[in-house]
Design an enzyme around this catalytic site. Sequence first.
Site, PDB file in Angstrom:
ATOM      1  N   GLU A 151      33.085  37.843  14.785  1.00  0.00           N
ATOM      2  CA  GLU A 151      32.550  37.057  13.678  1.00  0.00           C
ATOM      3  C   GLU A 151      31.604  35.983  14.209  1.00  0.00           C
ATOM      4  O   GLU A 151      31.893  35.345  15.205  1.00  0.00           O
ATOM      5  CB  GLU A 151      33.722  36.406  12.928  1.00  0.00           C
ATOM      6  N   PHE A 249      19.419  24.891  17.896  1.00  0.00           N
ATOM      7  CA  PHE A 249      20.386  24.531  18.947  1.00  0.00           C
ATOM      8  C   PHE A 249      19.749  23.775  20.107  1.00  0.00           C
ATOM      9  O   PHE A 249      20.213  23.804  21.236  1.00  0.00           O
ATOM     10  CB  PHE A 249      21.198  25.750  19.408  1.00  0.00           C
ATOM     11  N   LEU A 250      18.635  23.091  19.795  1.00  0.00           N
ATOM     12  CA  LEU A 250      18.031  22.187  20.773  1.00  0.00           C
ATOM     13  C   LEU A 250      18.081  20.763  20.225  1.00  0.00           C
ATOM     14  O   LEU A 250      17.180  19.972  20.463  1.00  0.00           O
ATOM     15  CB  LEU A 250      16.583  22.594  21.065  1.00  0.00           C
ATOM     16  N   CYS A 260      35.486  25.986  18.207  1.00  0.00           N
ATOM     17  CA  CYS A 260      34.988  27.215  18.855  1.00  0.00           C
ATOM     18  C   CYS A 260      34.365  26.982  20.228  1.00  0.00           C
ATOM     19  O   CYS A 260      34.860  27.500  21.228  1.00  0.00           O
ATOM     20  CB  CYS A 260      33.983  27.902  17.950  1.00  0.00           C
ATOM     21  N   ARG A 327      38.836  19.005  14.295  1.00  0.00           N
ATOM     22  CA  ARG A 327      39.356  19.555  15.554  1.00  0.00           C
ATOM     23  C   ARG A 327      38.297  19.443  16.648  1.00  0.00           C
ATOM     24  O   ARG A 327      37.152  19.819  16.436  1.00  0.00           O
ATOM     25  CB  ARG A 327      39.745  21.030  15.370  1.00  0.00           C
TER      26      ARG A 327
END
Length: 437
Positions: A151, A249-250, A260, A327
């Site tokens: 996933e 993601f920079l 995760c 979390r």
Amino acid sequence: MKLTIIGSGYVGLTTGACFAEMGHQVMCVDNDPKKIETLLAGKIPIYEPKLETMVKKNVISKRLQFTTSTEDGVNHGEVIFIAVPTPPQPDGSVDLSFIEKVAREIAVCLDSYRVIVDKSTVPVKTGERVAQTIRRYAKPGVEFDVVSNPEFLREGSAVDDLMSPDRIVIGGNSDRALAVMQKVYEPFVAPVLVTDINSAELIKHAANSFLALKISYINAVAEICEASGADVEKVAEGIGMDKRIGRSFLNAGLGYGGSCFPKDIAAFIAIAEQMGTPFNLLKEVQKINDRQVTRFLDSIREALWVLKEKKIAVWGLSFKPNTDDVRCSVAADIVEALVNEGADVTAYDPKAMEKFQQLPWSSKVKLAENPIEAARGAEALIVATEWAEFSNVDLNELRDVMLTPLIFDGRNLLDPAAATTYGFQYRGIGRGITPAS
Ligand code: UGA
């Protein structure tokens, strides 16, 4: 098709709801009777945009059912998805005891052919072990196949990620099972990549590790930007315009957290170690990520000198925006470090305050009703999670309620030029210090 999902947590529940939305008859199983009771009442135990409405709608249309009985689940579904937790162990390796237990439970209920699909994030070769376990506990001669179908949903956009995925990865070693899986995903418009089981399992850990690597890369660049007076936002834009690199993601900041990345990167390191092929690059990724928080706290100490009794406001507690999940939240870690040094912290988060209050040390932190109230009388403000709401706060009002106008923007959310115009001293990540004008 009749589908069963075992484990109704983040992945299981969202997957079940989306399959039902696409027209499948879905039964979600969970061994927590309280959770099942909540779900049957049309409520969901997490904050996830669009999910509650989708669950309600599909429960009413009877395409989505919930039960605590694995036996009912195995009887119902021609495909049985395993979506149970795979928590980390102290050495970083994955605790597979929930997967193993579910495999045994499925095995004893099997009467006729089923496809058993691993959706949980698991180390490479887990599918082989699941198949061996089921074979050992199932009635002799009963037929089944094991498939890996990792996933890729993100918290905060889980429904959209599932309904329109970038890709669907199906790893299997049997044509019969692969044909069944193609039918499951027929209603979805997305490229399907078919692989062997081991490759599918590896894709998940390799993908998450690569995304974490991008984050640590830009955070390391941010450190150089701070030392050289460059602006990491411009650097990220400049390198991200290269299609081979991409801008996502920079985002430099306090580093990655959540349930995760920290777990999966540690697991991939442990897996590589076990295979005799150490992955030292990922150890560096972890080090850079840890250093982001240390550097940030150091910059706060450097500016405020003594933290004891300092009144500090924190915006954001969840590990990222659009979720109530705390979390492995870097925001929560920072709050904990500050209160441990005796700071007087008042925090605000649009959705995560209830979950935050379940943390054992949370009573040391005051919670405010809105961002301005959190900042009232504060000697510094920390932006720890980039909720959109924070960028709309009136900076004039903010400056007026604070005792000293100092902002530490751990997510580069605010505009440094605007902040300084309103009289703030602003410190972002990789953007240098902008003194108040
Ligand atoms: C991540 C992956 O993105 C999903 O594809 C994957 O399915 C999921 O893990 C999983 O394994 O179940 P998630 O943890 O929900 O999803 O959140 P992300 O959006 O990936 O963010 C992870 C962390 O990285 C957050 O703390 C976020 O603040 C941080 N991040 C992200 C950055 O610091 N900079 C960025 O540019 C992007």
